[in-house]
Structure formats: structure tokens, C-alpha cells
Design a protein around this motif. Structure first.
Motif, PDB file in Angstrom:
ATOM      1  N   PRO A 216      -4.420  -4.327  11.818  1.00  0.00           N
ATOM      2  CA  PRO A 216      -5.123  -5.174  10.617  1.00  0.00           C
ATOM      3  C   PRO A 216      -5.506  -4.345   9.383  1.00  0.00           C
ATOM      4  O   PRO A 216      -5.839  -3.079   9.642  1.00  0.00           O
ATOM      5  CB  PRO A 216      -6.284  -5.757  11.375  1.00  0.00           C
ATOM      6  N   GLY A 217      -5.380  -4.897   8.262  1.00  0.00           N
ATOM      7  CA  GLY A 217      -5.658  -4.198   7.182  1.00  0.00           C
ATOM      8  C   GLY A 217      -4.694  -3.160   6.712  1.00  0.00           C
ATOM      9  O   GLY A 217      -5.138  -2.244   5.506  1.00  0.00           O
ATOM     10  N   VAL A 218      -3.500  -3.035   7.160  1.00  0.00           N
ATOM     11  CA  VAL A 218      -2.769  -2.026   6.687  1.00  0.00           C
ATOM     12  C   VAL A 218      -2.199  -2.094   5.288  1.00  0.00           C
ATOM     13  O   VAL A 218      -1.773  -0.782   4.899  1.00  0.00           O
ATOM     14  CB  VAL A 218      -1.290  -1.835   7.786  1.00  0.00           C
ATOM     15  N   SER A 219      -2.324  -3.273   4.782  1.00  0.00           N
ATOM     16  CA  SER A 219      -2.083  -3.242   3.438  1.00  0.00           C
ATOM     17  C   SER A 219      -2.624  -2.651   2.468  1.00  0.00           C
ATOM     18  O   SER A 219      -2.144  -2.447   1.257  1.00  0.00           O
ATOM     19  CB  SER A 219      -2.000  -4.794   2.981  1.00  0.00           C
ATOM     20  N   GLU A 220      -3.758  -2.191   2.745  1.00  0.00           N
ATOM     21  CA  GLU A 220      -4.603  -1.180   1.949  1.00  0.00           C
ATOM     22  C   GLU A 220      -4.057   0.223   1.781  1.00  0.00           C
ATOM     23  O   GLU A 220      -4.098   0.771   0.716  1.00  0.00           O
ATOM     24  CB  GLU A 220      -5.997  -1.061   2.694  1.00  0.00           C
ATOM     25  N   VAL A 221      -3.163   0.361   2.545  1.00  0.00           N
ATOM     26  CA  VAL A 221      -2.486   1.853   2.614  1.00  0.00           C
ATOM     27  C   VAL A 221      -0.900   1.720   2.691  1.00  0.00           C
ATOM     28  O   VAL A 221      -0.204   2.815   2.520  1.00  0.00           O
ATOM     29  CB  VAL A 221      -3.044   2.742   3.634  1.00  0.00           C
ATOM     30  N   PHE A 222      -0.438   0.492   2.977  1.00  0.00           N
ATOM     31  CA  PHE A 222       1.073   0.285   2.920  1.00  0.00           C
ATOM     32  C   PHE A 222       1.496  -0.753   2.229  1.00  0.00           C
ATOM     33  O   PHE A 222       1.333  -1.893   2.352  1.00  0.00           O
ATOM     34  CB  PHE A 222       1.484   0.038   4.451  1.00  0.00           C
ATOM     35  N   PRO A 223       1.943  -0.426   0.923  1.00  0.00           N
ATOM     36  CA  PRO A 223       2.613  -1.287  -0.001  1.00  0.00           C
ATOM     37  C   PRO A 223       3.782  -2.069   0.204  1.00  0.00           C
ATOM     38  O   PRO A 223       4.334  -3.227  -0.256  1.00  0.00           O
ATOM     39  CB  PRO A 223       2.609  -0.728  -1.433  1.00  0.00           C
ATOM     40  N   GLY A 224       4.759  -1.428   0.958  1.00  0.00           N
ATOM     41  CA  GLY A 224       5.931  -1.952   1.560  1.00  0.00           C
ATOM     42  C   GLY A 224       7.058  -0.565   1.582  1.00  0.00           C
ATOM     43  O   GLY A 224       6.550   0.302   1.472  1.00  0.00           O
ATOM     44  N   GLY A 225       8.077  -1.078   1.874  1.00  0.00           N
ATOM     45  CA  GLY A 225       9.356   0.316   2.143  1.00  0.00           C
ATOM     46  C   GLY A 225      10.521  -0.496   2.015  1.00  0.00           C
ATOM     47  O   GLY A 225      10.873  -1.272   1.515  1.00  0.00           O
ATOM     48  N   PHE A 226      11.420   0.275   2.668  1.00  0.00           N
ATOM     49  CA  PHE A 226      12.872   0.293   2.398  1.00  0.00           C
ATOM     50  C   PHE A 226      13.428   0.301   3.942  1.00  0.00           C
ATOM     51  O   PHE A 226      13.211   1.226   4.385  1.00  0.00           O
ATOM     52  CB  PHE A 226      13.534   1.177   1.561  1.00  0.00           C
TER      53      PHE A 226
END
Length: 412
Positions: free
Chosen positions: A294-304
């Protein structure tokens, strides 16, 4: 006090569901100073369940039943146990209100069989279910105590932690208690860890040391039995200090419910850093693993996720000539993926995975060959790993290795 756990459900006997509830309940009861001597599994059969209750009462004072509290015709745990102990089943008002509110919110029709979930023993204590609809039951007579709990682990665990444990502490206060501490290790196998602690394990009395192998990691459970919690914690501290002096290099965190990904995400948040990923053989598994926190969006915007050479060039802007020259299973490809992913996402870190998950070789590289690179403001580093077993295990091994690379970088 002797306790017995009875898991009810034909699906358990058929192997369709793993009985994780028994493990959890044993740990919780042990922490309360209650000894669990027997585990039993019985199918959805009223006669066999009734027979098992008779057997359990001959050898245990506390009988814990999990499963069979739902709305279907084969959910008979409450009915069989009520008949066995001579209790009338009555509707729990709070449980009924929760059930009615659920169907009102869902705009569904509450059928008669759903009401079975709200039945409790007339002289028992209703245990609210904060994650479901089946109400639990705590009941005591002159000789035995019965706990009836829902089968789904998410419902059972919450009920035990919030409702059952306080009841048991009041009903059965223990002079002695068990205090446990779980240490988690990555990068060392169970046999190697045990070999490093051979003398401690062989000579253990109180506290005790129990190693457990898990996928790509090992845990140690340290447990002390004590009447003095402060003294018990001191004993655990002293034992842990000796253990960490030998294998602390591989230690990453504490707790039965903890994980390497949770530790990494926690460190990223603490240090206000961000991460992205470029994945080939792991096919998004690393990013999906991050997404479990939970809350990982604070540190992970996305990837490939770039399986083919063409998408590596298109999405990550990697020079096709580099891929033709060195191949996709190479240091050069892994480092280019990490550098370009970090640039494209604008993150502090980027980790990349490329290799051969199997079952066949690729570009002359054998199954299990994996390159992982980590890019940061300091540059890029990479290493080649050789993982074994099946395709799923190789991919999971790569994800764990990538997480540990980030963890070490954050701590450096």
C-alpha cells in the motif's frame, strides 16, 4: 491448557485449499501460553464432525473449529457443534444488521440461507466479523471451551486478533508466556544458515531457535518462555546479538508478516527516493510485486515491460545496433535498459532484468542466466546471476535479487 484445532472443509482434504489457518492459530495460541497438541481436518460431513468432537473432548480443553460457517448447505459447523453441546441457535442482532446493510449496499436480495451466517449459540458470545458476514462463536460449558471461526484466512485472522485473543487472555490467564521474534534473511540458504548456527541450535533450551525455509529467503523464529516479559526480551536480545554476529550480513528485517518488498518500499519512502523498472524475462513481476505494498505510488510512478528487442528499442530508445552486437541477454543490454528507464521515468533509481527464464536456452545462454542492472545518479552497475529450478522460480529469484540490490544501495 491443551488445545485442538479442527479445520472443516472437504476442499482441504482434496488439496484444493491449503490449511494456513492451523499454522496461524497455533502461533497465536502458543503466544498466549496455550499448548496445541492436535490438528485435525474433516470434510463437510456432519457425522464425521460429530465423531471428531467426541474424540477432541477426550484430549483437549479448548477446541477451535475453523470453517463451515457460511450460507451453503454444506456449512454445518455451527449446527453440528450446537447439537453436540446442547445449545439452541439464535440470531445475532448485530450480525443480522451487518448482513442486511451489506445487501442493501449491494442492492441485492438477501436469501434465507444467508441468515445462517448470523446464527450463534444462545449462551455463547458472538464474535463480530469485520471482514465478512459469518459471525463467530465463543462458548464455554463446565468442562470445555469452544471457538467457532470462519474459514477464509482474512476473516479468521482479524477475528482472532481483535476478538478472540482478548477473550482467551481473560478466560485463561497464564503465568508463563511465549515471546517470539522473527528474523528474516535473504542471500543465504537454510542449510548454510543452520550450519552457521549449529552449536546454538544443538544447545538450545530457552530461548529456542527455529529456522524456516521460504521461497528465496530464510526466517529464524526465536522464542522464549518466561514469567517476566522484560527478562524474556533481554534473553532474545542477547541471543539475536550472537546470531547477527555470524549471519547479520544477510539480515533484512523483522516480523512474520514482513517481506523484502515491504522493507524496500519503506526505505524508499523514508529516504524520499523513487524507483522504476525495465523488465524482460520477469514480464512485469517486479512491478507487480511493488504494487502489493500500500502507498507504493509515492515512490513508484510506473515502469516498462519490454520482452522483444523491437520494444526495447521503441519504448526505451536503446540503439538497435547495441542489441544486435551484444544480444538481449547481456550486460550491455541490461545497463542500457536501466539507464534509459531511469531517464524516461525521471526517477532516482531504475532496475532492469533481462535473461533466460526457460525452458529453452536463448542467444546461446542457458536457462537461469539473468542480468540485473541498477542505475542511479552515481552511474550504473550490473551483475550476472545463475538461478535454478523452474521458470516461475527463476523469475521470482530475479525479482528478489533486484529488490535486494535496491535495499543495499539505499543503505549504503
Amino acid at each position: 491448557m491443551k488445545a485442538e484445532i479442527i479445520a472443516v472443509g472437504t476442499e482441504l482434504l482434496l488439496g484444493q485449499v491449503v490449511n494456513t489457518n492451523a499454522t496461524f492459530l497455533s502461533e497465536e495460541l502458543a503466544a498466549l501460553g496455550i499448548d496445541v497438541y492436535y490438528h485435525s481436518v474433516v470434510g463437510d460431513n456432519p457425522n464425521r464432525l460429530a465423531e471428531l468432537l467426541i474424540t477432541a473432548e477426550k484430549r483437549s480443553e479448548l477446541i477451535v473449529l475453523c470453517g463451515g460457517l457460511g450460507p451453503t448447505e454444506d456449512d454445518l459447523t455451527k449446527q453440528v457443534t450446537a447439537q453436540h453441546v446442547g445449545q439452541e441457535l439464535v440470531r445475532d442482532p448485530a450480525g443480522y444488521a451487518q448482513l442486511a446493510a451489506f445487501f442493501k449496499t449491494r442492492k441485492g436480495v438477501m436469501t434465507e440461507n444467508n441468515l445462517r451466517q448470523t446464527l450463534v449459540f444462545k449462551d455463547g458470545i458472538a464474535l463480530p466479523n469485520n471482514n465478512g458476514l459469518a459471525v463467530g462463536i465463543f462458548y464455554q460449558n463446565e468442562t470445555h471451551t469452544y471457538l467457532l471461526l470462519p474459514g477464509p484466512p482474512s476473516e479468521l485472522k482479524t477475528m482472532v486478533l481483535e476478538q478472540v485473543n482478548p477473550l482467551l487472555k481473560r478466560a485463561f490467564p497464564q503465568k508463563e508466556q511465549l515471546i517470539s521474534r522473527v528474523l528474516r534473511y535473504y542471500g543465504i540458504g537454510e542449510s548454510a544458515l543452520a550450519a552457521s548456527l549449529t552449536d546454538l541450535i544443538a544447545g538450545q533450551t530457552n530461548p529456542t531457535i527455529a529456522p524456516y525455509a521460504k521461497p528465496n529467503e530464510v526466517t529464524l523464529r526465536l522464542t522464549v518462555k518466561t514469567t517476566n516479559p522484560e527478562q524474556g526480551i533481554k534473553q532474545l536480545d542477547e541471543l539475536e546479538a550472537v546470531i547477527q554476529s555470524r549471519v547479520g550480513t544477510f539480515f533484512y528485517g523483522y516480523g512474520e508478516q514482513n517481506s523484502l518488498v515491504e522493507v524496500v518500499v519503506g526505505l524508499l519512502k523514508e529516504k524520499e527516493k523513487t524507483v522504476t523498472a525495465a523488465e524482460s524475462l520477469t514480464a512485469g513481476l517486479f512491478q507487480a510485486t511493488l504494487g502489493t505494498v500500500p502507498g507504493v505510488s509515492e515512490v513508484f510512478p510506473g515502469g516498462f515491460v519490454t520482452y522483444s528487442a523491437a520494444l526495447k528499442s521503441k519504448l526505451l530508445d536503446i540503439d538497435p545496433a547495441l542489441l544486435r552486437r551484444f544480444g538481449t541477454v547481456s550486460r550491455e543490454c541490461a545497463e542500457a535498459m536501466a539507464i534509459q528507464a531511469r531517464h524516461a521515468a525521471g526517477t532516482d533509481y531504475a532496475v532492469s532484468f533481462t535473461g533466460v527464464a526457460g525452458p529453452d536456452a536463448l542467444e546461446g545462454q542457458p536457462k537461469g542466466t539473468v542480468w540485473i542492472a541498477l542505475a542511479s545518479a552515481k552511474g550504473v552497475t550490473s551483475d550476472c546471476y545463475t538461478f535454478s529450478r523452474d521458470r516461475a522460480y527463476i523469475r521470482h529469484s530475479a525479482v528478489m535479487a533486484g529488490l535486494d540490490l535496491i535495499r543495499k544501495e539505499l543503505l549504503s
